[in-house]
Design an enzyme around this catalytic site. Sequence first.
Site, PDB file in Angstrom:
ATOM      1  N   GLY A 190     -53.731  21.221 -95.949  1.00 12.56           N
ATOM      2  CA  GLY A 190     -53.262  22.588 -96.175  1.00 12.56           C
ATOM      3  C   GLY A 190     -54.395  23.605 -96.061  1.00 12.56           C
ATOM      4  O   GLY A 190     -55.532  23.263 -95.722  1.00 12.56           O
ATOM      5  N   TYR A 219     -42.169  30.294-107.582  1.00 13.07           N
ATOM      6  CA  TYR A 219     -43.593  29.979-107.443  1.00 13.07           C
ATOM      7  C   TYR A 219     -44.306  30.224-108.779  1.00 13.07           C
ATOM      8  O   TYR A 219     -45.013  29.358-109.290  1.00 13.07           O
ATOM      9  CB  TYR A 219     -44.187  30.875-106.350  1.00 13.07           C
ATOM     10  CG  TYR A 219     -45.654  30.666-106.083  1.00 13.07           C
ATOM     11  CD1 TYR A 219     -46.110  29.491-105.494  1.00 13.07           C
ATOM     12  CD2 TYR A 219     -46.582  31.672-106.363  1.00 13.07           C
ATOM     13  CE1 TYR A 219     -47.455  29.320-105.221  1.00 13.07           C
ATOM     14  CE2 TYR A 219     -47.923  31.504-106.083  1.00 13.07           C
ATOM     15  CZ  TYR A 219     -48.366  30.323-105.513  1.00 13.07           C
ATOM     16  OH  TYR A 219     -49.690  30.162-105.243  1.00 13.07           O
ATOM     17  N   LYS A 265     -45.927  27.645-111.489  1.00  9.38           N
ATOM     18  CA  LYS A 265     -47.368  27.728-111.801  1.00  9.38           C
ATOM     19  C   LYS A 265     -47.606  27.827-113.316  1.00  9.38           C
ATOM     20  O   LYS A 265     -48.509  27.173-113.847  1.00  9.38           O
ATOM     21  CB  LYS A 265     -48.023  28.907-111.079  1.00  9.38           C
ATOM     22  CG  LYS A 265     -48.189  28.701-109.576  1.00  9.38           C
ATOM     23  CD  LYS A 265     -49.101  27.538-109.260  1.00  9.38           C
ATOM     24  CE  LYS A 265     -49.322  27.342-107.769  1.00  9.38           C
ATOM     25  NZ  LYS A 265     -49.973  26.059-107.458  1.00  9.38           N
ATOM     26  N   ILE A 280     -56.021  33.787-100.841  1.00  7.70           N
ATOM     27  CA  ILE A 280     -57.229  33.213-100.251  1.00  7.70           C
ATOM     28  C   ILE A 280     -57.282  33.544 -98.763  1.00  7.70           C
ATOM     29  O   ILE A 280     -56.320  33.295 -98.029  1.00  7.70           O
ATOM     30  CB  ILE A 280     -57.268  31.671-100.425  1.00  7.70           C
ATOM     31  CG1 ILE A 280     -57.060  31.267-101.887  1.00  7.70           C
ATOM     32  CG2 ILE A 280     -58.567  31.102 -99.877  1.00  7.70           C
ATOM     33  CD1 ILE A 280     -58.178  31.632-102.820  1.00  7.70           C
TER      34      ILE A 280
HETATM   35  N1  SER Z   1     -51.425  33.182-101.892  1.00  4.61           N
HETATM   36  C1  SER Z   1     -50.335  32.907-102.773  1.00  4.61           C
HETATM   37  C2  SER Z   1     -49.077  33.467-102.245  1.00  4.61           C
HETATM   38  O1  SER Z   1     -49.121  34.520-101.661  1.00  4.61           O
HETATM   39  C3  SER Z   1     -50.610  33.494-104.118  1.00  4.61           C
HETATM   40  O2  SER Z   1     -51.385  32.641-104.881  1.00  4.61           O
HETATM   41  O3  SER Z   1     -48.053  32.898-102.418  1.00  4.61           O
END
Ligand code: SER
Length: 316
Positions: free
Chosen positions: A11, A143, A147, A173
């Site tokens: 990934g 999401y 988390k 990131i």
């Molecule tokens: N980069 C991730 C997203 O946009 C956030 O942690 O889902």
Amino acid sequence: MKNILVIGATGQIGSELTLELRKRYGNTHVVAGYIQGAEPKGELKESGPTEIVDVTDQEVIEAVVKKYQIDTIYNLAALLSVVAESKPKLAWKIGVDGLWNVLEVARMHGCAVFTPSSIGSFGTDTPHTQTPQDTIQRPRTMYGISKVTTELLSDYYYTKYGVDTRAVRFPGIISNVTPPGGGTTDYAVDIYYSAVKGEKFVCPIGEGTLMDMMYMPDALNAAISLMEADPTKLVHRNAFNIASMSFAPETIFAAIKKHVPGFEMTYEVDALKQSIANSWPDSLDDTCARNEWGWKPMYDLESMTIDMLQKLRAKL
Ligand code: SER
């Protein structure tokens, strides 16, 4: 960390983290775990051991842990925020049930576990500016819900069974090796590709929308430094706020345009991405990470932009 398993090694983060860990701990000591259909290629495949590791299959995880005498697991398997909204049950199965499998194996075989959390673990009710380490976490995306659950489950395994679980809350990131897939912050990667290809960028996130971001080398350092940190200094565990930069689309556009003068951007706001972005913090307070394990980022928007453009020009 002597023998390490990276789950999700092909990934966006895994592909670079695996190689960085191999550099630091030796090629044969870092196993790249991947799922069928996402096979490792090139250096990732050639430089060290690879194994099929589906995070939803506890027996497979355990077999690999035994085979390589794994003592540390980086569990990076997850669906990103936008794609998780279209497959909520799968997001839970991978993110939460998957982590449960990893933690069970870790408990039985004495492994330390790193599982990233995210800025997505916060929600509309969270203080949005300089979001504190310990604050309201009531996300409304699957999401985010998964988390927050991984943070709690990781803490549970630490307090109840003594499993050495640690985590950071990653911001978006930005990297030039493996593209992210299905995230809200993906635009901040895509914009560099458009700039280097000489294309106009159509931005799916509206002007003025601030989100925390980080360049990949800092993200890798965070993941490795936290796992190397002296446990007696850790007041928190799952999960640390970390931060290096926060910007809105017009700011990253201006930073790129300085180096690519003809670059153009228009907006075509994606309603789902925008609503997710609006629910996330504008900036994080990462004092606890700085104090407890010496977190310190190296890149800001300007230095990241110079490096991204240089690397992408060479690559494309
Ligand atoms: N980069 C991730 C997203 O946009 C956030 O942690 O889902």
